[in-house]
Scaffold this motif. Structure first.
Motif, short mmCIF file in Angstrom:
data_model
loop_
_atom_site.label_atom_id
_atom_site.label_comp_id
_atom_site.label_asym_id
_atom_site.label_seq_id
_atom_site.Cartn_x
_atom_site.Cartn_y
_atom_site.Cartn_z
N PHE B 32 -12.53 -13.89 5.25
CA PHE B 32 -13.67 -13.04 5.58
C PHE B 32 -13.92 -12.02 4.47
O PHE B 32 -15.06 -11.70 4.16
N VAL B 33 -12.87 -11.47 3.91
CA VAL B 33 -12.98 -10.53 2.80
C VAL B 33 -12.22 -11.14 1.62
O VAL B 33 -11.01 -11.00 1.52
N PRO B 34 -12.91 -11.88 0.75
CA PRO B 34 -12.20 -12.65 -0.26
C PRO B 34 -11.66 -11.79 -1.39
O PRO B 34 -12.10 -11.86 -2.52
N LEU B 35 -10.69 -10.96 -1.07
CA LEU B 35 -10.06 -10.13 -2.09
C LEU B 35 -8.55 -10.31 -2.01
O LEU B 35 -8.01 -10.44 -0.91
N PRO B 36 -7.87 -10.33 -3.14
CA PRO B 36 -6.41 -10.39 -3.07
C PRO B 36 -5.88 -9.11 -2.44
O PRO B 36 -6.40 -8.02 -2.70
N GLY B 37 -4.90 -9.22 -1.59
CA GLY B 37 -4.27 -8.04 -1.04
C GLY B 37 -4.84 -7.57 0.28
O GLY B 37 -4.35 -6.62 0.87
N VAL B 38 -5.90 -8.24 0.80
CA VAL B 38 -6.42 -7.86 2.11
C VAL B 38 -5.55 -8.49 3.19
O VAL B 38 -5.48 -9.71 3.30
N LYS B 39 -4.85 -7.64 3.93
CA LYS B 39 -3.96 -8.13 4.98
C LYS B 39 -4.09 -7.22 6.19
O LYS B 39 -4.55 -6.09 6.09
N LEU B 40 -3.65 -7.72 7.35
CA LEU B 40 -3.68 -6.91 8.56
C LEU B 40 -2.65 -5.78 8.50
O LEU B 40 -2.82 -4.76 9.12
N GLY B 41 -1.58 -5.99 7.75
CA GLY B 41 -0.55 -4.96 7.65
C GLY B 41 0.28 -4.84 8.91
O GLY B 41 0.66 -3.74 9.30
N LEU B 42 0.57 -6.00 9.54
CA LEU B 42 1.35 -5.97 10.78
C LEU B 42 2.74 -5.38 10.56
O LEU B 42 3.28 -4.70 11.43
N ALA B 43 3.31 -5.64 9.37
CA ALA B 43 4.66 -5.14 9.09
C ALA B 43 4.68 -3.61 9.07
O ALA B 43 5.73 -3.00 9.28
N ASN B 44 3.50 -3.01 8.83
CA ASN B 44 3.45 -1.55 8.82
C ASN B 44 3.63 -0.94 10.20
O ASN B 44 3.97 0.24 10.31
N ILE B 45 3.41 -1.76 11.26
CA ILE B 45 3.68 -1.27 12.62
C ILE B 45 5.15 -0.87 12.71
O ILE B 45 5.50 0.18 13.25
N VAL B 46 6.01 -1.73 12.13
CA VAL B 46 7.44 -1.46 12.14
C VAL B 46 7.74 -0.18 11.36
O VAL B 46 8.53 0.67 11.79
N THR B 47 7.09 -0.02 10.20
CA THR B 47 7.31 1.16 9.38
C THR B 47 6.93 2.43 10.13
O THR B 47 7.68 3.41 10.13
N VAL B 48 5.75 2.41 10.76
CA VAL B 48 5.29 3.59 11.51
C VAL B 48 6.25 3.88 12.66
O VAL B 48 6.67 5.03 12.88
N PHE B 49 6.62 2.81 13.39
CA PHE B 49 7.53 2.99 14.52
C PHE B 49 8.86 3.59 14.06
O PHE B 49 9.36 4.56 14.63
N ALA B 50 9.42 3.02 12.98
CA ALA B 50 10.73 3.47 12.49
C ALA B 50 10.66 4.92 12.02
O ALA B 50 11.58 5.71 12.25
N LEU B 51 9.55 5.27 11.36
CA LEU B 51 9.40 6.64 10.86
C LEU B 51 9.43 7.65 12.00
O LEU B 51 10.08 8.69 11.91
N TYR B 52 8.75 7.32 13.12
CA TYR B 52 8.69 8.25 14.24
C TYR B 52 9.95 8.20 15.10
O TYR B 52 10.39 9.20 15.62
#
Lengths: 136, 170
Positions: B32-52
């Motif tokens: 849908f957005v043909p650019l390298p590096g466009v991702k949902l960033g699901l792994a960042n959910i873990v990062t946010v959770f772990a940080l808090y």
């Protein structure tokens, strides 16, 4: 855990500051890298591999070129005033999916091959083209 | 929380982050957005959770393990600089924003997503040796508003449901 009570779980007004900062940064980046203003000379597609310019292809002239970079082969095709990566054997295919670029400042990037195609030269005189291809 | 439980939880979260990174490849947002590096960033959910939930140092450890093992599994050393620069920019910004105490988990998460994209563009600049990737920055930043909100929403829902869960013996 007692930390749950200290965490703000609902979006608040302060969050808008962050959204505004991101939008501002996006706008700055947009104006910095797609500047207006004329420059002399016709447009050309500049092909770079590993940051070094390997070839300049004038956009008004049909051309087909193959480049081999870092183990990948890309076929670059210039036609109808635009340039695209017609074929690539890289795993991501982002360069092929980017499609045709034709305006100054636009670029195609193939990260696996470390190859970029950037358009340089005079602008095409339009800020925005709307409604093209509707009749098809 | 005892240090043994903390280490075990870190390991589980690192594994979860790696799983998310892998699952993400089945959602080709790049169509849908043909650019390298466009991702949902699901792994960042873990990062946010772990940080808090666990604090900055444990979140950093999980991030480092995720980046190193992710590059190892993908067999792609050049991807390592992208995930490291993106991940650590995001982590740094989120630690600072969280310290401010005025922002919600949504604001922190959006700031992190934007910083992640800036870090990846920086990695692309270093890898390619020219300024071409900077042209992607405006679109990537706009996309990060959406993906950052999504990550924040999921983390907020998670903490909301955890409030009804007996956590005292963890």
């Amino acid at each position: 855990m007692s930390m749950n009570r200290s965490v703000k779980l609902k979006p608040n007004a302060a969050d808008l500051l962050i959204v505004a900062a991101v939008l501002l940064l996006a706008a700055l980046a947009l104006f910095r890298f797609f500047p207006g203003g004329a420059r002399d000379g016709a447009q050309s597609a500049v092909v770079s591999i590993d940051g070094k310019i390997v070839e300049r292809l004038p956009l008004f002239q049909r051309a087909q070129r193959s480049y081999t970079a870092n183990g990948y082969t890309l076929r670059v095709s210039v036609e109808d005033g635009g340039v695209r990566v017609a074929q690539s054997d890289c795993p991501t295919q982002d360069c092929v999916h980017t499609g045709v670029i034709s305006r100054r400042g636009q670029s195609i990037v193939c990260l696996p091959a470390r190859l970029t195609v950037t358009i340089e030269g005079a602008p095409d005189g339009y800020d925005l083209v709307v409604g093209q291809g509707v009749a098809e | 929380m005892t240090s043994t439980r903390r280490i075990a939880l870190c390991a589980v979260l690192a594994a979860l982050a790696l799983t998310f990174s892998y699952l993400e490849s089945f959602f080709p947002l790049a169509l849908f957005v043909p650019l390298p590096g466009v991702k949902l960033g699901l792994a960042n959910i873990v990062t946010v959770f772990a940080l808090y939930f666990l604090g900055a140092s444990s979140a950093l450890a999980i991030l480092l393990v995720r980046c190193l093992l992710g590059a190892l599994f993908a067999g792609n050393a050049s991807a390592l600089i992208f995930s490291l620069l993106g991940g650590f920019s995001a982590m740094l910004v989120m630690i600072l924003l969280r310290r401010c105490r005025i922002f919600s988990i949504f604001g922190v998460s959006i700031g992190g997503a934007a910083a992640h994209n800036c870090g990846q563009i920086l990695a692309a600049l270093l890898t390619l040796g020219n300024a071409a990737p900077l042209a992607y920055l405006p679109v990537l930043l706009l996309v990060s508003l959406l993906t950052g909100s999504l990550t924040g929403l999921i983390a907020a829902l998670l903490f909301r449901s955890m409030a009804h869960f007996p956590m005292d013996h963890i």
